[in-house]
Design an enzyme around this catalytic site. Sequence first.
Site, short mmCIF file in Angstrom:
data_model
loop_
_atom_site.label_atom_id
_atom_site.label_comp_id
_atom_site.label_asym_id
_atom_site.label_seq_id
_atom_site.Cartn_x
_atom_site.Cartn_y
_atom_site.Cartn_z
N ALA A 133 0.85 -1.18 0.00
CA ALA A 133 0.00 0.00 0.00
C ALA A 133 0.89 1.24 0.00
O ALA A 133 2.11 1.14 -0.10
CB ALA A 133 -0.93 -0.02 1.21
N SER A 134 0.28 2.40 0.12
CA SER A 134 1.04 3.64 -0.01
C SER A 134 1.97 3.89 1.18
O SER A 134 3.03 4.48 1.02
CB SER A 134 0.08 4.82 -0.16
N ALA A 136 2.79 1.29 3.71
CA ALA A 136 3.51 0.11 4.19
C ALA A 136 3.23 -1.08 3.28
O ALA A 136 2.41 -1.00 2.36
CB ALA A 136 3.08 -0.20 5.63
N GLN A 137 3.94 -2.17 3.55
CA GLN A 137 3.63 -3.43 2.85
C GLN A 137 3.60 -4.56 3.87
O GLN A 137 4.07 -4.43 4.99
CB GLN A 137 4.63 -3.71 1.75
N VAL A 138 3.03 -5.70 3.45
CA VAL A 138 2.79 -6.83 4.35
C VAL A 138 3.59 -8.04 3.89
O VAL A 138 3.64 -8.36 2.69
CB VAL A 138 1.29 -7.18 4.41
N LYS A 155 3.40 -6.14 8.97
CA LYS A 155 3.24 -4.91 8.19
C LYS A 155 4.40 -3.98 8.52
O LYS A 155 4.62 -3.62 9.67
CB LYS A 155 1.90 -4.26 8.55
N ASP A 290 -10.97 3.17 6.93
CA ASP A 290 -10.39 2.83 5.62
C ASP A 290 -10.97 1.49 5.18
O ASP A 290 -10.26 0.58 4.76
CB ASP A 290 -8.87 2.77 5.72
#
Length: 406
Positions: A133-134, A136-138, A155, A290
């Site tokens: 995502a804008s 962070a990432q998982v 995350k 969100d």
Amino acid sequence: MTSVGAGFRLARAGWVLVREGVVAALPGEELSGMPKLGWRLARVLTRRRARSHLRGDRLAQAVVRLGPSYVKLGQFLATRPDVVGNDMAVDLALLQDKMHTFPKAEAVAAIEASLGRRIEDLYATFGEPVAAASIAQVHGAEVVRDGKASRVAVKVIRPGVRHRFFQDLESYFLAARLQEKYIPSSRRLRPIEVTQTLAQTTKVEMDMRLEAAAFSELAENTKDDPGFRVPAVDWERTGRDVITMEWIDGVKMNDLTGLAAAGHDLKAIAANLVQSFLRHTLRDGFFHADMHPGNLFVEPDGTIVAVDLGIAGRLGKKERRFLAEILYGFIVRDYRRVAEVHFEAGYVPRQHNVSAFAQAIRAIGEPIHGQSADTISMAKLLTLLFEVTDLFDMATRTELVLLQKT
């Protein structure tokens, strides 16, 4: 940070939007004077390759090119059709799944720096990124507790995203100030205050400890609710730049084919989602802000699991009562009461007439009452809503921005 730097970044963003054909894709036929001349010039300056792309693809490509902070801004504006228009909001919604991943090694470095421990001491296994995502990432990983391995989702914040965001923030405020100065009709939309809301929510979103706390609070609020839950947080492996939580095995809510194949009742899921959100909003005054379909999973038993709780909203008791009365009034078609609540809440200035506003609300409510979603034109509905808010001098309520977003 100087206004010159903000102006340069804003100019660069405008140039990218022109070159990628975003400006040329806007409806400019009805413009006149300098705005129409600018629109025509933008069409000439559009890159040849961009001209063959759909408008939504052009917009997504341009915003991704500008970086994560502009993706976040685009996602935020996607929920504000009153500001950007319905068609543009639909296109901006495509940004949810457009971010590229960053290398696993950078994620490992961020985790070790945040938690002060080696990755091998934290996780039995640590995999490649599975979602981005804008902010962070998982990653998928495993931890061992009492000799038993369990899968977790990790995350990790994007390297350098805080610095980049705070740099871009000045250009956002410059754009908002210019909008208020040169487009008087937009002042009731309070672009500067909306930008402040975006800034504050994103600052909170970039601290994983605060997201973990939001998960904990929502879990306490919903522990006895049927059909809804959030992942459990692993506090030992959570810090400013990383949050570790329970891995969720389920079907994403935007995968309608997958939901049907798994035998889920889509109408029951929809009813459960609406009822759950209303409980959080009206009962608790604390809600997931969100809640797009990519952040919702459905487990085999039909339970909805909400992830990615970086943005959460709150409503006071007064706002919750107003909201409940407005919703109930629309359901029972008591438009007079709906209008009165708007005046009591201060959403409509006192110089206007309650009966006239009730009439305007009836024009909104009657065409959609009892209709199925696929027969309602959201474009026409949003256009009418915007026209009514303009007609009755209704300003953006910053305390309700996150609720409207959701």
